[in-house]
Design a protein around this motif. Structure first.
Motif, PDB file in Angstrom:
ATOM      1  N   LYS A   1       0.336  16.977  -1.110  1.00  8.69           N
ATOM      2  CA  LYS A   1      -1.277  17.604  -1.275  1.00  8.69           C
ATOM      3  C   LYS A   1      -2.285  16.608  -1.046  1.00  8.69           C
ATOM      4  O   LYS A   1      -3.373  17.010  -0.815  1.00  8.69           O
ATOM      5  CB  LYS A   1      -1.246  18.447  -2.448  1.00  8.69           C
ATOM      6  CG  LYS A   1      -0.590  19.950  -2.511  1.00  8.69           C
ATOM      7  CD  LYS A   1      -0.131  20.460  -3.772  1.00  8.69           C
ATOM      8  CE  LYS A   1      -1.265  20.516  -4.732  1.00  8.69           C
ATOM      9  NZ  LYS A   1      -0.785  21.324  -5.928  1.00  8.69           N
ATOM     10  N   SER A   2      -1.925  15.351  -1.648  1.00  7.32           N
ATOM     11  CA  SER A   2      -2.980  14.338  -1.761  1.00  7.32           C
ATOM     12  C   SER A   2      -3.362  13.661  -0.422  1.00  7.32           C
ATOM     13  O   SER A   2      -4.367  13.191  -0.329  1.00  7.32           O
ATOM     14  CB  SER A   2      -2.588  13.170  -2.790  1.00  7.32           C
ATOM     15  OG  SER A   2      -1.542  12.528  -2.234  1.00  7.32           O
TER      16      SER A   2
ATOM     17  N   GLU B   1       3.053  16.915  -4.936  1.00  5.18           N
ATOM     18  CA  GLU B   1       1.798  16.522  -5.544  1.00  5.18           C
ATOM     19  C   GLU B   1       1.348  15.298  -4.317  1.00  5.18           C
ATOM     20  O   GLU B   1       0.398  15.110  -3.859  1.00  5.18           O
ATOM     21  CB  GLU B   1       1.750  15.602  -6.708  1.00  5.18           C
ATOM     22  CG  GLU B   1       2.115  16.786  -7.804  1.00  5.18           C
ATOM     23  CD  GLU B   1       0.816  17.895  -7.645  1.00  5.18           C
ATOM     24  OE1 GLU B   1      -0.285  17.395  -7.887  1.00  5.18           O
ATOM     25  OE2 GLU B   1       1.264  19.011  -7.593  1.00  5.18           O
TER      26      GLU B   1
ATOM     27  N   ARG C   1       4.387   5.940  -5.140  1.00  7.37           N
ATOM     28  CA  ARG C   1       4.756   5.308  -6.404  1.00  7.37           C
ATOM     29  C   ARG C   1       5.956   4.935  -6.597  1.00  7.37           C
ATOM     30  O   ARG C   1       6.837   5.277  -7.513  1.00  7.37           O
ATOM     31  CB  ARG C   1       4.626   6.682  -7.563  1.00  7.37           C
ATOM     32  CG  ARG C   1       3.332   7.359  -7.652  1.00  7.37           C
ATOM     33  CD  ARG C   1       2.818   8.147  -8.712  1.00  7.37           C
ATOM     34  NE  ARG C   1       3.679   9.626  -8.420  1.00  7.37           N
ATOM     35  CZ  ARG C   1       2.970  10.585  -7.794  1.00  7.37           C
ATOM     36  NH1 ARG C   1       2.131  10.323  -7.133  1.00  7.37           N
ATOM     37  NH2 ARG C   1       3.915  11.551  -7.573  1.00  7.37           N
TER      38      ARG C   1
ATOM     39  N   GLU D   1      -6.923  14.619   1.843  1.00  2.00           N
ATOM     40  CA  GLU D   1      -8.019  14.290   1.060  1.00  2.00           C
ATOM     41  C   GLU D   1      -8.193  12.740   0.714  1.00  2.00           C
ATOM     42  O   GLU D   1      -9.031  12.015   1.225  1.00  2.00           O
ATOM     43  CB  GLU D   1      -7.845  14.965  -0.254  1.00  2.00           C
ATOM     44  CG  GLU D   1      -9.198  15.115  -1.018  1.00  2.00           C
ATOM     45  CD  GLU D   1      -9.813  16.465  -0.965  1.00  2.00           C
ATOM     46  OE1 GLU D   1     -10.240  16.846  -2.021  1.00  2.00           O
ATOM     47  OE2 GLU D   1      -9.827  17.103   0.237  1.00  2.00           O
ATOM     48  N   THR D   2      -7.185  12.175   0.229  1.00  2.00           N
ATOM     49  CA  THR D   2      -7.150  10.693  -0.128  1.00  2.00           C
ATOM     50  C   THR D   2      -6.947   9.881   1.047  1.00  2.00           C
ATOM     51  O   THR D   2      -7.374   8.671   1.289  1.00  2.00           O
ATOM     52  CB  THR D   2      -6.019  10.522  -1.162  1.00  2.00           C
ATOM     53  OG1 THR D   2      -5.953  11.670  -2.223  1.00  2.00           O
ATOM     54  CG2 THR D   2      -6.000   9.107  -1.792  1.00  2.00           C
ATOM     55  N   TYR D   3      -6.203  10.412   2.017  1.00  2.00           N
ATOM     56  CA  TYR D   3      -5.668   9.330   3.049  1.00  2.00           C
ATOM     57  C   TYR D   3      -6.210   9.701   4.495  1.00  2.00           C
ATOM     58  O   TYR D   3      -6.057   9.291   5.640  1.00  2.00           O
ATOM     59  CB  TYR D   3      -4.329   8.875   3.142  1.00  2.00           C
ATOM     60  CG  TYR D   3      -3.895   8.407   1.722  1.00  2.00           C
ATOM     61  CD1 TYR D   3      -4.117   7.087   1.140  1.00  2.00           C
ATOM     62  CD2 TYR D   3      -3.240   9.285   1.075  1.00  2.00           C
ATOM     63  CE1 TYR D   3      -3.764   6.856  -0.174  1.00  2.00           C
ATOM     64  CE2 TYR D   3      -2.754   8.882  -0.409  1.00  2.00           C
ATOM     65  CZ  TYR D   3      -3.097   7.511  -0.795  1.00  2.00           C
ATOM     66  OH  TYR D   3      -2.491   7.102  -2.013  1.00  2.00           O
TER      67      TYR D   3
ATOM     68  N   VAL E   1       1.411   4.303  -2.757  1.00  2.00           N
ATOM     69  CA  VAL E   1       1.049   5.708  -2.421  1.00  2.00           C
ATOM     70  C   VAL E   1       2.196   6.516  -2.913  1.00  2.00           C
ATOM     71  O   VAL E   1       1.954   7.587  -3.716  1.00  2.00           O
ATOM     72  CB  VAL E   1       1.033   5.952  -0.892  1.00  2.00           C
ATOM     73  CG1 VAL E   1       0.911   7.271  -0.441  1.00  2.00           C
ATOM     74  CG2 VAL E   1      -0.441   5.322  -0.475  1.00  2.00           C
TER      75      VAL E   1
ATOM     76  N   HIS F   1       1.030  -1.237   0.042  1.00  2.00           N
ATOM     77  CA  HIS F   1      -0.056   0.020   0.026  1.00  2.00           C
ATOM     78  C   HIS F   1       0.854   1.177   0.097  1.00  2.00           C
ATOM     79  O   HIS F   1       0.774   2.080  -1.099  1.00  2.00           O
ATOM     80  CB  HIS F   1      -1.036  -0.043   1.252  1.00  2.00           C
ATOM     81  CG  HIS F   1      -1.693   1.261   1.306  1.00  2.00           C
ATOM     82  ND1 HIS F   1      -2.786   1.637   0.494  1.00  2.00           N
ATOM     83  CD2 HIS F   1      -1.779   2.360   2.334  1.00  2.00           C
ATOM     84  CE1 HIS F   1      -3.145   2.881   0.855  1.00  2.00           C
ATOM     85  NE2 HIS F   1      -2.555   3.242   1.886  1.00  2.00           N
TER      86      HIS F   1
END
Length: 311
Positions: A176-177, A173, A121, A180-182, A119, A115
């Motif tokens: 910033k995620s 990037e 990449r 919201e995402t996690y 996240v 995971h």
């Protein structure tokens, strides 16, 4: 009302009679990306080390997740991921093997490894040896390590140090995620305003150990108001004529300054000058950059205490 994740009151760290961190109050709410800004040597890393329990404060209090860090250190740090200074690795192991070593210490499920690699990449480079990684990949592996324990709070100290432009972009990037995402709240320190400006929702500026500004990045941007500058034939006469006609202006030699930049206001003001036979040579808009505001604030430094806002 947003839950408070970090709250410090009067946080103090003294080395040899000098305050490296001088009565700092920090407020970070859930879901924020909090940019902790200041010149090198301002006290950022010292503050972060205290927040992570790596250094004992000389005074003040630290609450994380509404618990006192002093009394609940283990519980709190279980929910915090961090990257302070450059991450350390076993160069002779692969990225995945490095994470496996850490996973055993943290006692988290094996699937967390895949995971966190996805996240940041690094999935396709998971089996490459870390010594073959670029600096950007090593920093991303550092963030993967910080995320392995499934934290609610991520604290990053200068995470883009030494990265090339594409590495900086990737890191930005990724950060910033996070909320919201996690659902992760992020505190990120930097001495570069331009970097924080592109990521943060809130900003705290520290200079010479003291917090000189704490508010939203929007509020900081609004300080960068443009103003209009006119070069005229006779500044003193122009100013007095304009003031008599009800305009709000400042003057400096043969320049007239005003903050109202509306088109109709300027055209009427220029018409007034022309009617009074005062030549207008040039009209220009000047905008103070965020960088200038940051420099002004840190130059004033510990002289001024800025407003605190918990919006």
């Amino acid at each position: 009302m947003n839950e408070t994740i970090i709250q410090t009151h009067g946080l103090l760290k003294t080395f040899k009679q000098a305050n490296a961190v001088d009565r700092v109050d920090i407020t970070i709410k859930k879901g924020e990306i909090y940019g902790f800004l200041g010149p090198n040597g301002a006290g950022k890393t010292t503050t972060i080390r205290m927040l992570l329990g790596l250094m004992k404060p000389s005074g003040g209090s630290i609450q994380v997740f509404n618990k006192d860090l002093k009394n609940h250190k283990i519980d709190i740090l279980r929910k915090v991921g961090s990257l302070v200074e450059s991450p350390s690795y076993y160069e002779h192991l692969s990225g995945k093997e490095n994470l496996e070593t850490l996973r055993k210490l943290l006692q988290v499920p094996k699937e967390r490894i895949d995971h966190v690699l996805s996240v940041v990449r690094l999935t396709k480079d998971a089996h490459r040896l870390v010594k073959e990684y670029s600096l950007g990949m090593k920093q991303r592996l550092g963030i993967a390590s910080a995320l392995l324990g499934d934290p609610e709070l991520l604290i990053l100290d200068e995470p883009t140090n030494g990265l090339d432009p594409s590495g900086i972009h990737e890191m930005r990037e990724l950060i910033k995620s996070m909320p919201e995402t996690y659902g992760i709240t992020v505190m990120i320190s930097s001495h570069l305003l331009s970097e924080i400006d592109q990521m943060a929702t809130q900003v705290g500026i520290i200079s010479k150990g003291r917090m000189i500004y704490q508010d939203s990045i929007e509020k900081l941007r609004s300080k960068a108001r443009p103003h209009i500058r006119l070069r005229v034939g006779n500044g003193a006469v122009a100013k007095s004529k304009l003031l008599k006609s009800g305009y709000v202006v400042e003057s400096d030699d043969d320049y007239i300054y005003m903050e109202d930049g509306r088109d109709e206001y300027i055209s009427e003001l220029v018409a007034t000058l022309v009617n009074q036979r005062i030549p207008v040579y040039r009209i220009e808009e000047q905008r103070q950059s965020l960088e200038d505001i940051f420099l002004d604030l840190t130059r004033e430094g510990s002289g001024s205490h800025a407003a605190h806002s918990a919006s």
